[in-house]
Write an enzyme that holds these catalytic residues in place. Structure first.
Site, PDB file in Angstrom:
ATOM      1  N   CYS A  72       5.988 -13.468   4.144  1.00 14.73           N
ATOM      2  CA  CYS A  72       6.152 -12.155   4.780  1.00 14.73           C
ATOM      3  C   CYS A  72       4.905 -11.876   5.601  1.00 14.73           C
ATOM      4  O   CYS A  72       3.796 -12.043   5.103  1.00 14.73           O
ATOM      5  CB  CYS A  72       6.328 -11.076   3.716  1.00 14.73           C
ATOM      6  SG  CYS A  72       6.342  -9.400   4.411  1.00 14.73           S
ATOM      7  N   GLY A 130       0.031  -0.060  -5.031  1.00 15.22           N
ATOM      8  CA  GLY A 130      -1.253  -0.721  -4.830  1.00 15.22           C
ATOM      9  C   GLY A 130      -2.225  -0.334  -5.924  1.00 15.22           C
ATOM     10  O   GLY A 130      -2.404   0.858  -6.200  1.00 15.22           O
ATOM     11  N   CYS A 145       0.836  -1.193   0.000  1.00 10.09           N
ATOM     12  CA  CYS A 145       0.000   0.000   0.000  1.00 10.09           C
ATOM     13  C   CYS A 145       0.868   1.238   0.000  1.00 10.09           C
ATOM     14  O   CYS A 145       2.058   1.179   0.279  1.00 10.09           O
ATOM     15  CB  CYS A 145      -0.897   0.037   1.240  1.00 10.09           C
ATOM     16  SG  CYS A 145      -2.075  -1.318   1.323  1.00 10.09           S
ATOM     17  N   TYR A 201      12.928  -4.009  -5.061  1.00 12.01           N
ATOM     18  CA  TYR A 201      11.874  -4.115  -6.060  1.00 12.01           C
ATOM     19  C   TYR A 201      10.724  -3.113  -5.912  1.00 12.01           C
ATOM     20  O   TYR A 201      10.279  -2.536  -6.894  1.00 12.01           O
ATOM     21  CB  TYR A 201      11.306  -5.536  -6.028  1.00 12.01           C
ATOM     22  CG  TYR A 201      10.090  -5.763  -6.894  1.00 12.01           C
ATOM     23  CD1 TYR A 201      10.158  -5.634  -8.273  1.00 12.01           C
ATOM     24  CD2 TYR A 201       8.861  -6.088  -6.330  1.00 12.01           C
ATOM     25  CE1 TYR A 201       9.031  -5.834  -9.070  1.00 12.01           C
ATOM     26  CE2 TYR A 201       7.744  -6.295  -7.122  1.00 12.01           C
ATOM     27  CZ  TYR A 201       7.829  -6.171  -8.486  1.00 12.01           C
ATOM     28  OH  TYR A 201       6.728  -6.365  -9.271  1.00 12.01           O
ATOM     29  N   ASP A 213      17.340 -10.207 -13.564  1.00  7.94           N
ATOM     30  CA  ASP A 213      16.036  -9.873 -12.996  1.00  7.94           C
ATOM     31  C   ASP A 213      16.232  -9.571 -11.514  1.00  7.94           C
ATOM     32  O   ASP A 213      17.301  -9.843 -10.955  1.00  7.94           O
ATOM     33  CB  ASP A 213      15.045 -11.029 -13.208  1.00  7.94           C
ATOM     34  CG  ASP A 213      13.592 -10.531 -13.221  1.00  7.94           C
ATOM     35  OD1 ASP A 213      13.353  -9.358 -12.887  1.00  7.94           O
ATOM     36  OD2 ASP A 213      12.705 -11.343 -13.569  1.00  7.94           O
ATOM     37  N   ASP A 214      15.189  -9.020 -10.883  1.00  5.51           N
ATOM     38  CA  ASP A 214      15.369  -8.644  -9.476  1.00  5.51           C
ATOM     39  C   ASP A 214      15.304  -9.847  -8.550  1.00  5.51           C
ATOM     40  O   ASP A 214      16.053  -9.951  -7.588  1.00  5.51           O
ATOM     41  CB  ASP A 214      14.333  -7.589  -9.074  1.00  5.51           C
ATOM     42  CG  ASP A 214      12.933  -8.104  -9.235  1.00  5.51           C
ATOM     43  OD1 ASP A 214      12.309  -8.462  -8.239  1.00  5.51           O
ATOM     44  OD2 ASP A 214      12.454  -8.173 -10.380  1.00  5.51           O
ATOM     45  N   CYS A 224      12.347  -3.112   5.403  1.00 10.07           N
ATOM     46  CA  CYS A 224      12.095  -4.165   4.408  1.00 10.07           C
ATOM     47  C   CYS A 224      13.080  -4.027   3.248  1.00 10.07           C
ATOM     48  O   CYS A 224      13.012  -3.063   2.474  1.00 10.07           O
ATOM     49  CB  CYS A 224      10.665  -4.060   3.888  1.00 10.07           C
ATOM     50  SG  CYS A 224      10.361  -5.154   2.485  1.00 10.07           S
ATOM     51  N   CYS A 281      15.188  -6.155   7.501  1.00 11.60           N
ATOM     52  CA  CYS A 281      14.498  -7.438   7.552  1.00 11.60           C
ATOM     53  C   CYS A 281      14.863  -8.209   6.286  1.00 11.60           C
ATOM     54  O   CYS A 281      14.784  -7.670   5.187  1.00 11.60           O
ATOM     55  CB  CYS A 281      12.990  -7.215   7.606  1.00 11.60           C
ATOM     56  SG  CYS A 281      12.049  -8.759   7.463  1.00 11.60           S
ATOM     57  N   ASN A 292      -0.216   1.524   5.710  1.00 11.44           N
ATOM     58  CA  ASN A 292       0.660   0.702   4.873  1.00 11.44           C
ATOM     59  C   ASN A 292       1.393  -0.269   5.794  1.00 11.44           C
ATOM     60  O   ASN A 292       2.110   0.154   6.696  1.00 11.44           O
ATOM     61  CB  ASN A 292       1.657   1.597   4.130  1.00 11.44           C
ATOM     62  CG  ASN A 292       2.716   0.820   3.374  1.00 11.44           C
ATOM     63  OD1 ASN A 292       3.780   1.349   3.071  1.00 11.44           O
ATOM     64  ND2 ASN A 292       2.452  -0.438   3.047  1.00 11.44           N
ATOM     65  N   GLY A 293       1.209  -1.577   5.542  1.00  9.58           N
ATOM     66  CA  GLY A 293       1.895  -2.586   6.360  1.00  9.58           C
ATOM     67  C   GLY A 293       0.921  -3.655   6.808  1.00  9.58           C
ATOM     68  O   GLY A 293      -0.247  -3.646   6.397  1.00  9.58           O
TER      69      GLY A 293
HETATM   70  S1  SF4 Z   1       9.846 -10.682   4.968  1.00  2.00           S
HETATM   71 FE1  SF4 Z   1      10.798  -9.910   3.051  1.00  2.00          FE
HETATM   72  S2  SF4 Z   1       9.196  -8.732   2.035  1.00  2.00           S
HETATM   73 FE2  SF4 Z   1       8.568  -8.995   4.183  1.00  2.00          FE
HETATM   74  S3  SF4 Z   1       9.302  -7.177   5.290  1.00  2.00           S
HETATM   75 FE3  SF4 Z   1      10.880  -8.740   5.475  1.00  2.00          FE
HETATM   76  S4  SF4 Z   1      12.253  -8.349   3.704  1.00  2.00           S
HETATM   77 FE4  SF4 Z   1      10.333  -7.276   3.293  1.00  2.00          FE
END
Ligand code: SF4
Length: 462
Positions: free
Chosen positions: A392, A36, A8, A250, A355-356, A244, A442, A110-111
């Site tokens: 995730c 989104g 989002c 990406y 690619d990513d 994240c 993360c 968002n989240g």
């Molecule tokens: S699990 Fe992957 S997609 Fe989800 S917040 Fe962590 S790094 Fe981002």
């Protein structure tokens, strides 16, 4: 890139002198459309009343009428949504607007709240009624239940109960509120122009309104903007930093800055790191990106490896999203309609295809096939991210574990499955080194080390 859902995006404005805020919010959300595409909406104050417009669908058809209308306003927020939790219907479209014992509140989120199932279960047992299925509604319930009366105190009371990812914009009475969770999973920025204060998930939405000063909302920061100015508070609870990493790989727009970092610069370094990983091990003639998400890392790869870069895959900008097609044959056709291999570029060449990341592998198999049909002598697939193996819980829609190709196959087998001569993923160590983020990011979808495991309610787990 295939199969990962965007999440989002949020926007907000406080203007001391009335401006046409719905129009400005339309421009901001249009710039955040990549975050989104399922629904969008705005809420704003006008002549003391609160108004809103939200619907399922994209920003332009839903909100572009505001570019030709005049709605003098001093306060407004907006939201674009992809449903990672809860359904995609109008009931979950945001901003959510309620009247409660704390007066009127509008919210855009968002989240994902990783203990949302547990909190919802507790509240439901105690008699709370939920209109939608998205966990954002929880936040409004928790605010309403706080016994505190001061705005910053009841917000802190409510938000301290949440685990997981929340970058929020809110309207409360005459104030604009911006909050980022203590781990800082999702980005959030403040912009400043002509006495007005803006909030946006990414800086691209601020720059859509012209040059302005900006700064990040810090992890754990609660910002309240009203007629007395900008007030910054700290949420009472602490959590390890967990930005994240996929935002940089990406999700975010390449012209944005997020987490204090240029997305373009970060992606270039990922490509360079991929090239260093290959050093001395790969002879190739040309570096070809999978557009658009592979383009910037491919530039970095080509530069570092000293191999020419070219657009060996052309993209049609008029083709729809391939994953909504119901059958395998239709999905393959959709990819073929969207991407075309350029035989003039790849014919007779040893191709490095960048690619990513790799999710199910189905799209990559088709693209490798397109390059071979166009005459590529060999195709070596390189991914600017480690292998995705875990879900995730913080706002990104990753398919079930058994659908992730890296949970089924080793890299050599993946290469065979997608028809490539070789495949290599960027290692997590190199990824973190390239973004300078050891310890602050993360990476749970790669290594399974989730900072907050999901907590569901008893009824849901029974
Ligand atoms: S699990 Fe992957 S997609 Fe989800 S917040 Fe962590 S790094 Fe981002």
């Amino acid at each position: 890139m295939e199969g990962l859902g965007h999440h989002c995006g949020v926007a907000g404005i406080f203007a001391p002198k009335a401006q046409n805020l719905p129009e400005l919010l339309f421009y901001m959300l249009f710039s955040l459309q990549h975050r989104g595409q399922e629904s969008c909406g705005i809420a704003w104050e006008e002549d003391g009343s609160w108004r809103s417009k939200k619907d399922v669908g994209m920003v332009a058809p839903t909100l572009s009428a505001f570019a030709g209308e005049h709605h003098p306003s001093r306060l407004g927020i907006g939201h674009v949504r992809y449903s990672t939790a809860g359904g995609s219907g109008i009931a979950n479209a945001q901003p959510l607007i309620v009247s409660c014992n704390k007066d009127r509140i509008a919210l855009g989120h968002n989240g994902n709240i990783s203990n949302g199932g547990l909190l919802r279960s507790h509240l439901t047992e105690q008699g709370s009624i939920f209109q939608g299925t998205a966990d954002s509604e929880l936040i409004l319930h928790l605010i309403s239940r706080s016994p505190a009366q001061r705005r910053e105190v009841f917000l802190s009371d409510a938000l301290a109960q949440l685990e997981g990812a929340f970058s929020l914009v809110m309207m409360h009475e005459n104030a604009l509120i911006a909050v980022r969770d203590p781990s800082g999973f999702r980005p959030l920025y403040l912009g400043f122009k002509d006495d007005a204060v803006f909030v946006a998930s990414e800086t691209c939405a601020l720059h859509a309104l012209g040059p302005m000063d900006y700064r990040e909302v810090e992890p754990g920061e609660l910002v309240i903007v009203d007629e007395d100015g900008l007030h910054s508070y700290r949420l009472p609870h602490r959590a390890p930093p967990s930005k994240c990493v996929f935002e940089l790989i990406y999700f975010a727009r390449p012209d944005s800055e997020i987490f204090g970092e240029s997305v373009h610069a970060a992606r270039t370094r990922l490509g360079e790191a991929l090239a260093e990983q290959d050093e001395g091990n790969l002879d190739a003639d040309i570096v070809v990106p999978v557009p658009d998400s592979g383009t910037i890392p491919a530039i970095g790869y080509a530069r570092r490896a000293g191999i020419p870069f070219d657009f060996g895959l052309a993209r049609s900008h008029y083709a729809g999203r391939s994953f909504i097609m119901p059958t395998k044959g239709q999905r393959e056709l959709a990819v073929r309609l969207k991407l075309h291999a350029v035989s003039h570029v790849v014919g007779g060449k040893r191709v490095v295809m960048i690619d990513d990341s790799l999710v199910r592998g189905t799209t990559s198999r088709i693209i490798v096939g397109l390059l071979r049909e166009a005459g590529a002598k060999s195709v070596h697939v390189r991914l600017a991210a480690p292998e995705i193996k875990w879900p995730c819980y913080y706002g990104i829609d990753i398919p079930d574990r058994d659908q992730l190709i890296s949970n089924r196959l080793e890299p050599d087998d993946i290469a065979r499955e997608v028809g490539a001569d070789s495949i290599r993923f960027l290692t997590q160590d190199r990824l973190l080194k390239a973004i300078g983020g050891e310890g602050g990011y993360c990476c749970a979808c790669f290594d399974g080390k989730h900072p907050f495991p999901p907590k569901t309610g008893r009824k849901e787990t029974a």
